[in-house]
Write a protein that holds these residues in place. Structure first.
Motif, PDB file in Angstrom:
ATOM      1  N   SER B  99       0.847  -1.205   0.000  1.00 40.71           N
ATOM      2  CA  SER B  99       0.000   0.000   0.000  1.00 40.71           C
ATOM      3  C   SER B  99       0.872   1.240   0.000  1.00 40.71           C
ATOM      4  O   SER B  99       0.701   2.134  -0.803  1.00 40.71           O
ATOM      5  N   VAL B 130       0.681  -8.071  -4.260  1.00 38.83           N
ATOM      6  CA  VAL B 130       1.419  -7.030  -4.981  1.00 38.83           C
ATOM      7  C   VAL B 130       0.444  -6.182  -5.792  1.00 38.83           C
ATOM      8  O   VAL B 130      -0.170  -6.639  -6.750  1.00 38.83           O
ATOM      9  N   PRO B 132      -0.518  -2.993  -8.258  1.00 34.01           N
ATOM     10  CA  PRO B 132       0.056  -2.032  -9.212  1.00 34.01           C
ATOM     11  C   PRO B 132      -0.010  -0.613  -8.637  1.00 34.01           C
ATOM     12  O   PRO B 132      -0.790  -0.352  -7.723  1.00 34.01           O
ATOM     13  N   HIS B 133       0.795   0.266  -9.191  1.00 32.00           N
ATOM     14  CA  HIS B 133       0.773   1.659  -8.738  1.00 32.00           C
ATOM     15  C   HIS B 133       0.035   2.568  -9.703  1.00 32.00           C
ATOM     16  O   HIS B 133       0.030   3.795  -9.538  1.00 32.00           O
ATOM     17  N   THR B 134      -0.480   1.986 -10.772  1.00 33.39           N
ATOM     18  CA  THR B 134      -1.227   2.811 -11.726  1.00 33.39           C
ATOM     19  C   THR B 134      -2.532   2.090 -12.071  1.00 33.39           C
ATOM     20  O   THR B 134      -2.641   0.880 -11.889  1.00 33.39           O
ATOM     21  N   SER B 136      -4.784   0.898 -15.014  1.00 32.81           N
ATOM     22  CA  SER B 136      -4.759   0.644 -16.458  1.00 32.81           C
ATOM     23  C   SER B 136      -5.335  -0.755 -16.685  1.00 32.81           C
ATOM     24  O   SER B 136      -5.481  -1.523 -15.730  1.00 32.81           O
ATOM     25  N   GLU B 138      -3.890  -3.255 -18.138  1.00 33.10           N
ATOM     26  CA  GLU B 138      -2.869  -4.260 -17.817  1.00 33.10           C
ATOM     27  C   GLU B 138      -2.730  -4.395 -16.301  1.00 33.10           C
ATOM     28  O   GLU B 138      -2.528  -5.484 -15.775  1.00 33.10           O
ATOM     29  N   GLY B 139      -2.822  -3.249 -15.639  1.00 36.65           N
ATOM     30  CA  GLY B 139      -2.735  -3.257 -14.182  1.00 36.65           C
ATOM     31  C   GLY B 139      -3.873  -4.070 -13.578  1.00 36.65           C
ATOM     32  O   GLY B 139      -3.682  -4.803 -12.605  1.00 36.65           O
ATOM     33  N   TRP B 142      -3.099  -7.717 -13.823  1.00 38.66           N
ATOM     34  CA  TRP B 142      -2.124  -8.099 -12.791  1.00 38.66           C
ATOM     35  C   TRP B 142      -2.834  -8.278 -11.440  1.00 38.66           C
ATOM     36  O   TRP B 142      -2.655  -9.273 -10.742  1.00 38.66           O
ATOM     37  N   MET B 304      -0.823   6.310  -8.832  1.00 34.50           N
ATOM     38  CA  MET B 304      -0.081   7.513  -9.196  1.00 34.50           C
ATOM     39  C   MET B 304      -0.585   8.208 -10.461  1.00 34.50           C
ATOM     40  O   MET B 304      -0.137   9.303 -10.767  1.00 34.50           O
ATOM     41  N   HIS B 307      -4.662  11.137 -10.078  1.00 36.47           N
ATOM     42  CA  HIS B 307      -4.852  12.337  -9.263  1.00 36.47           C
ATOM     43  C   HIS B 307      -6.074  13.144  -9.717  1.00 36.47           C
ATOM     44  O   HIS B 307      -6.844  13.639  -8.894  1.00 36.47           O
ATOM     45  N   GLN B 308      -6.260  13.255 -11.033  1.00 40.22           N
ATOM     46  CA  GLN B 308      -7.363  14.083 -11.547  1.00 40.22           C
ATOM     47  C   GLN B 308      -8.717  13.586 -11.064  1.00 40.22           C
ATOM     48  O   GLN B 308      -9.619  14.369 -10.792  1.00 40.22           O
TER      49      GLN B 308
END
Ligand code: SF4
Ligand code: SF4
Lengths: 429, 382
Positions: B99, B130, B132-134, B136, B138-139, B142, B304, B307-308
């Motif tokens: 996190s 695990v 992801p940090h974004t 998407s 693909e995320g 995962w 990440m 934000h918007q």
């Protein structure tokens, strides 16, 4: 032409960097004896050559692309761009300018950016806020740490710079290499679209082949470092961090390592120690003081303390296969990224890091570890005690922990550093 | 005062509570976690109780400080301190995800120091998820794979196959829970709010520490009680609270004991947790639907590239909940909220809304400075 001349003002800090490197080089070369600060002389000359070529490229209108140092810069050589290392700029200027880049840290602090984030981004962020950098795009992996990745949206949200974040899972296994290979490919393709270029894979492979050779030479240098006394100067750590960050994938980087290998081999044969007699062999599993790399010289000369290596130097990746298909190329590039300094340690669990440290302590015959805990590196904030316990238990050697900010002397001054190390080493002799 | 001494809210002031004990007496296991990105419905379907680790009321970090440097978030250090002192020995399992950089290292520290204590004999299962940090496509793939992997491991641990039916049952139970929490949220945002921000926070915390079968009944009861309450009629300033996690009311009380009421939030325990439901889609596995809600929901700053969306939520919420002032706050050294808050503090200027951006500790014995700044801010609001 006038427009392109103006583009140099989009990378003003690189121009400043080149100027201070030039005067440092002049000074070192003209005043100091040949065998003093030799890593610096060899390395700075190579870095300058590459930076000059970037400034020429900027003049000719090449897009200015910022990158995080954990994206090996040779990967960006598939484009005709001016690659700007965000972290390298902050830290190299922090070491070379009289008052470092404190002004820009403070500009960001006044802007509301948290004080406990990494100065390696903060300097460049401040310069960008002041319009000293004008990026056409920025590309960065989502590693090695929160404060890095969380800092990058600043460029996008406040300065409208197209930002490509390549997601990098925090685990080392086949799935993550595959996944990150996809992210690399997508990221480079998207970047290409924004700057209006297709990735040139022949050029990319050439750069990668250079780094494959660099890796081999590094391994040979590290074999020599195992010797007592250590045949290389401490400054090698700072300069090779600089070359890896700024010029990896260039002929100049290969030249640097070839020259360093030649010098080290000669010194090894003669059993020469840089700066008197080697008294203590230390490993710095994390960072050196970027705000004042002359500490390294002082340690060599005043304490006979060798810094065998730091985090930027002991990472070795397997060679990348450039003869196969694109998928294999990207897969290998991803694997290599996971071995990159700081990324390697921060994207996996502690155990391999601690095991590596124990093995290195034995292989390199170290007397102690000096662990510098930077205020920004939270992912490492829970390792010092575990590492200290493990090193004492397994190898019987002590660890000195120093909390600092790698790019800002105001947190822990170089004077304090020297005092702490002197006190610690006096217990070892 | 409505909800004063309410037994459900009281649970938020304890860690191990009677509901957890009753669950374990029934030979069922409790799994601790730090992050709302874990699929609670999946755990529930395997007969586990997900328990969100808190450090509520814990005022020490001395043992935690042995293993974590002082730049680590004081909430994380306090929770490690509790664990090292045996206060989390009741857990049967632990799920940690990456996190944030501070909390993800609890995986190694629990392994090496908490579950490895000389006098600690219990076998505690551990999982590392695990993230992801974004956000998407693909995320998502995962993340969904990680959830499937977790499912396999939970099946091994529980010795049961987690069926679709069981998952659907859990989804319905949790959707109902979210619906009830949305009702609570609605009652907060009325012109005469029916409960304070502190009370809402206590409801969320108790909800995260108890089985949903029980929590749903309790929250229904509370909603009924609140409905007959006329609401808080004073002209208090309406605050939107954003930032690092709060797991006690020390901070919200400071705000609300001044001339303000916290009517909405963007916080870990708060709105983003229950704003949307799991939607069962035709032809999709229930587990995929669970994963979709978690992954694509309103994010926290660890995502990440989102934000918007968070900014838009705040702008909408300012209008919708008729906000007079925004308080951005974070625990010292929290990089994620620190960076996000910095951006918000600039971006919200265009709305001409008063903003306060504060740092605090997880536990603060001296709150004078905080109180002074909050009071000064509230005075500024017209
Ligand atoms: S790992 Fe540490 S030094 Fe590296 S970028 Fe992150 S905070 Fe900075
Ligand atoms: S407050 Fe921030 S640093 Fe602390 S656990 Fe939460 S996200 Fe991590």
């Amino acid at each position: 032409m006038k427009d392109n001349e103006n583009r140099i003002t989009h990378i003003t800090p690189y121009k400043v960097l080149l100027e201070v490197l030039d005067s440092t080089y002049e000074l070192a070369n003209n005043i100091l004896p040949e065998n003093v600060l030799y890593s610096l002389k060899v390395g700075v000359e190579k870095i300058m050559r590459v930076l000059s070529s970037y400034i020429e490229k900027a003049k000719n209108g090449a897009p200015i692309v910022g990158y995080h140092f954990s994206l090996p810069s040779e990967y960006l050589n598939c484009f005709n761009i001016v690659p700007i290392c965000i972290e390298g700029t902050s830290y190299f200027l922090s070491t070379l300018l009289l008052n470092g880049v404190e002004k820009y840290y403070d500009i960001m602090a006044n802007y509301g950016h948290p004080f406990h984030t990494c100065t390696s981004q903060k300097g460049t962020m401040g310069m960008t806020l002041e319009d000293l950098f004008k990026f056409d795009a920025i590309i960065a992996p989502t590693s090695p740490c929160d404060c890095t990745i969380a800092s990058y949206p600043f460029f996008k949200e406040i300065k409208n710079v197209p930002l490509f974040l390549l997601d990098m899972p925090y685990i080392h296994n086949e799935e993550s290499f595959e996944y990150y290979a996809g992210q690399l490919r997508l990221g480079l393709e998207k970047l290409g679209k924004v700057i209006g270029q297709e990735p040139d894979y022949d050029q990319l492979k050439k750069s990668i082949e250079i780094e494959n050779k660099v890796n081999q030479i590094k391994l040979e240098i590290f074999e020599l470092i195992k010797a007592n006394p250590c045949p290389i100067d401490n400054m090698f750590n700072a300069i090779s961090a600089g070359t890896s960050i700024f010029i990896s994938g260039t002929q100049e980087n290969l030249d640097y390592y070839q020259e360093m290998y030649r010098i080290t081999k000669e010194r090894y044969k003669k059993g020469e120690y840089y700066g008197g007699t080697e008294k203590i062999r230390s490993i710095w599993p994390y960072m050196i003081t970027f705000f004042s790399v002359d500490l390294l010289e002082w340690l060599n000369r005043n304490l006979g303390l060798s810094v065998l290596f730091d985090i930027f130097n002991y990472n070795f990746a397997e060679s990348i296969n450039t003869k196969s298909d694109l998928d294999t190329l990207y897969y290998d590039m991803a694997r290599k990224s996971y071995q990159w300094p700081m990324v390697k340690q921060s994207t996996q669990f502690y155990e391999p890091f601690i095991e590596d440290c124990i093995t290195m302590a034995r292989d390199f015959n170290a007397d102690c570890f000096i662990y510098t805990q930077s205020i920004a590196c939270k992912q490492f904030g829970s390792i010092p005690t575990l590492l200290r316990e493990a090193l004492m238990e397994e190898v019987g050697i002590p660890t000195l922990l120093i909390e600092f900010d790698a790019g800002d002397e105001r947190m822990t001054s170089i004077k304090t550093f020297k005092q702490k190390i002197e006190m610690f080493t006096s217990t070892l002799l | 005062m409505v909800l004063e001494n309410d037994s459900f809210l009281e649970i938020s002031r304890q860690i191990n509570n009677p509901q957890v004990q009753a669950w374990q007496e029934d030979h069922k296991k409790v799994i601790g976690h730090y992050c709302t990105l874990i699929p609670e419905e999946l755990l529930h379907a395997a007969d586990f109780l997900p328990f969100r680790i808190r450090a509520t009321g814990h005022e020490e970090t001395d043992l935690g400080d042995v293993y974590m440097v002082r730049f680590t978030c004081s909430f994380v250090r306090a929770s490690l301190d509790m664990a090292l002192k045996g206060m989390y020995d009741f857990l049967d399992g632990l799920i940690i995800c990456n996190s944030c950089d501070h909390s993800r290292r609890m995986f190694e520290l629990f392994n090496a120091k908490v579950f490895n204590r000389d006098n600690f004999k219990k076998e505690v299962s551990r999982f590392y998820l695990v993230m992801p940090h974004t956000i998407s496509d693909e995320g998502f793939d995962w993340y969904y794979n990680e959830i499937k992997r977790l499912k396999n491991e939970l099946e091994k641990l529980s010795n049961i196959q987690i069926s679709e039916e069981a998952l659907i049952k859990s989804i319905n139970l949790y959707n109902k829970n979210r619906k009830l929490l949305r009702e609570i949220q609605h009652l907060r945002t009325l012109d005469g709010p029916k409960l304070t921000g502190s009370q809402a926070l206590e409801i969320y915390m108790a909800n995260s520490s108890t089985p949903k079968e029980y929590a749903n009944k309790e929250i229904e009861r509370i909603i009924n009680e609140l409905e007959s309450f006329e609401g808080i009629k004073s002209a208090k300033k309406r605050i939107l609270l954003i930032g690092s996690d709060l797991d006690s009311t020390f901070f919200t009380d400071i705000v609300e004991n001044s001339d303000a009421i916290i009517v909405s939030d963007l916080m870990c325990y708060g709105v983003k947790n229950f704003a949307d439901d799991v939607i069962l889609e035709n032809g999709k596995e229930p587990l995929e639907c669970i994963s979709k809600r978690l992954y694509y929901r309103l994010s926290c700053p660890r995502m990440m590239n989102d934000h918007q969306r968070r900014l838009q939520y705040i702008k909408d919420e300012i209008k919708h909940s008729r906000i007079d002032g925004v308080i951005l706050q974070k625990i010292n050294n929290c990089d994620l909220h620190g960076c996000d808050n910095m951006l918000f503090s600039h971006e919200l200027k265009e709305l001409n809304i008063p903003i306060l951006n504060l740092d605090r500790e997880f536990f603060q014995s001296d709150t004078t400075r905080l109180r002074t700044r909050i009071e000064a801010f509230l005075e500024m609001i017209k």
